[in-house]
Design an enzyme around this catalytic site. Structure first.
Site, PDB file in Angstrom:
ATOM      1  N   ASP A 105      -0.104 -22.842  10.969  1.00  0.00           N
ATOM      2  CA  ASP A 105       1.035 -23.222  11.974  1.00  0.00           C
ATOM      3  C   ASP A 105       2.017 -23.559  11.054  1.00  0.00           C
ATOM      4  OD1 ASP A 105       2.385 -24.051  13.810  1.00  0.00           O
ATOM      5  OD2 ASP A 105       1.116 -25.873  14.286  1.00  0.00           O
ATOM      6  N   ASP A 133       8.307 -20.946  13.766  1.00  0.00           N
ATOM      7  CA  ASP A 133       7.265 -21.386  14.240  1.00  0.00           C
ATOM      8  C   ASP A 133       6.005 -20.401  14.202  1.00  0.00           C
ATOM      9  OD1 ASP A 133       4.871 -23.034  14.701  1.00  0.00           O
ATOM     10  OD2 ASP A 133       5.623 -23.612  16.650  1.00  0.00           O
TER      11      ASP A 133
END
Ligand code: NAG
Length: 375
Positions: free
Chosen positions: A90, A272
């Protein structure tokens, strides 16, 4: 001769790269739809992927929420001998956490759990960590251990071990999260794993890169540099914008056939890998969805007819003087329940929908993100 030297130099650099294969698992949406539970879940945990970027309040942080569509994970080993976990890599958070055997929540039942007693290198810590979600929370303790990632071992890495987890985590395809954003974001308060890897001299360059395939197999996280076998042309580099904690860039505008449809006069977006779609302020997103003939339901899902896909325009992201063009095949998401656009309301985030089209490199030392046409 010159090209032979260039080739040699390239081989030398590419040899130190660590490659972690990523798999595209079944999304929580798919799993919950199959069980007839999706409607109930999204009523309880409204879709708000951007919540992880909201400012922190004093006692809690919001590094994640229910994003029912994240699917990519890779495997790491924790401890000695290694215990294996599927983690979401992430770029929108900075902590590593996995479930522990002390986890009492039903969400942990469907995941691997870390047993610190079975690791000879584990060191307990007195710090606890607490992650608040839209609804409920996950909490646990922290410790340090050796992390096996690809063929290398990162020593004395801080990690969170959950003891309580929100129910929705029971339906995601990964056990835990491995954060790849900057140290200031860390709520566990230690050095994030990629920084440790670099500090411990395990990788040739302070760069990592991500290739996301639309197939189940074939995606790759590359630690220590970039790999030209995953892109065509060159990597176009973009300096980070107002960067402190996130992989944040400035977009000049978003256009369709030369018309500005969103991000008029520039906007700021987070790159992201832990968000499934492209997110932006609802006015902008409604406008884009309007151009595509879609309108959103109460959960932000914008449905379109799958048969109209070939009539839809490319959407162009103008960033740092470069044009990154997303065709309908990239921004339309197909599922058993039909087609919807990959645009949802919130604050600007370029998630997996963008990254599948553009191989993305993250240069830590130079504070830059690079995009290249993915193969
Ligand atoms: C954890 O590991 C210890 C030491 O190997 C073992 O005795 C114990 O049964 C394990 N606990 C669980 C829940 O697997």
């Amino acid at each position: 001769m010159k090209s032979a030297l260039v080739l040699l130099a390239f081989l030398a650099v590419s040899q130190g790269l660590l490659r972690i294969p990523l798999r595209r698992g079944k999304s929580a949406r798919q799993l919950l739809e199959e069980r007839g539970l999706f409607e109930e879940y999204r009523r309880k945990f409204p879709y708000n992927p951007a919540a992880k970027f909201l400012p922190r309040n004093e006692e809690s942080v919001v590094p994640m929420t229910f994003d029912p569509d994240t699917t990519y994970y890779g495997v790491i080993g924790i401890g000695t001998p290694p215990q294996f976990f599927k983690v979401l890599f992430d770029t929108g958070s900075s902590d590593l956490w996995v479930p522990s055997i002390r986890c009492t929540s039903s969400a942990c039942d469907s995941h691997a759990k870390f047993n610190s007693s079975a690791s000879s290198t584990f060191q307990a810590d007195t710090k606890t960590f607490y992650i608040s979600y839209n609804s409920g929370f996950a909490a646990g303790s922290t410790g340090y251990d050796t992390i096996k990632i690809s063929d290398i071992y990162v020593e004395h890495q801080v990690l969170g071990l959950t003891e309580t987890e929100a129910a929705f985590l029971g339906s995601v395809p990964w056990d835990g999260i491995l954060g790849l954003a900057f140290p200031d974001m860390s709520l566990e308060g230690g050095t994030p794993i990629f920084d440790n890897m670099w500090n411990q001299g395990k990788i040739p360059q302070n760069i990592f890169s991500i290739y996301l395939s639309s197939s189940v197999e074939g995606s790759m996280l590359i630690l220590g540099g970039t790999d030209p076998s995953y892109y065509t042309g060159i990597i176009n580099w973009v300096p980070l914008y107002h960067a402190t904690n996130f992989w944040n860039i400035q977009i000049q505008s978003i256009t369709i056939n030369g018309n500005t449809v969103a991000c008029s006069g520039s906007c700021e977006a987070v790159v992201d890998s832990g968000t499934s779609v492209i997110i932006g302020p609802s006015n902008d997103i409604n406008n884009i969805n309007g151009w595509l003939g879609a309108s959103a339901n109460e959960y932000g899902d914008a449905s379109v007819s799958c048969s109209n896909m070939n009539l839809m325009p490319d959407i162009v992201f103008n960033i740092n003087g470069y044009s990154f063009s997303l065709p309908p095949s990239a921004y339309i998401m197909k599922s058993a329940s039909g087609c919807r656009t990959g645009f949802a309301p919130g604050t600007w985030i370029l998630g997996e929908v963008f990254m599948r089209q553009f191989y993305t490199a993250f240069d830590v030392s130079n504070n830059m993100v690079g995009f290249a046409q993915a193969v």
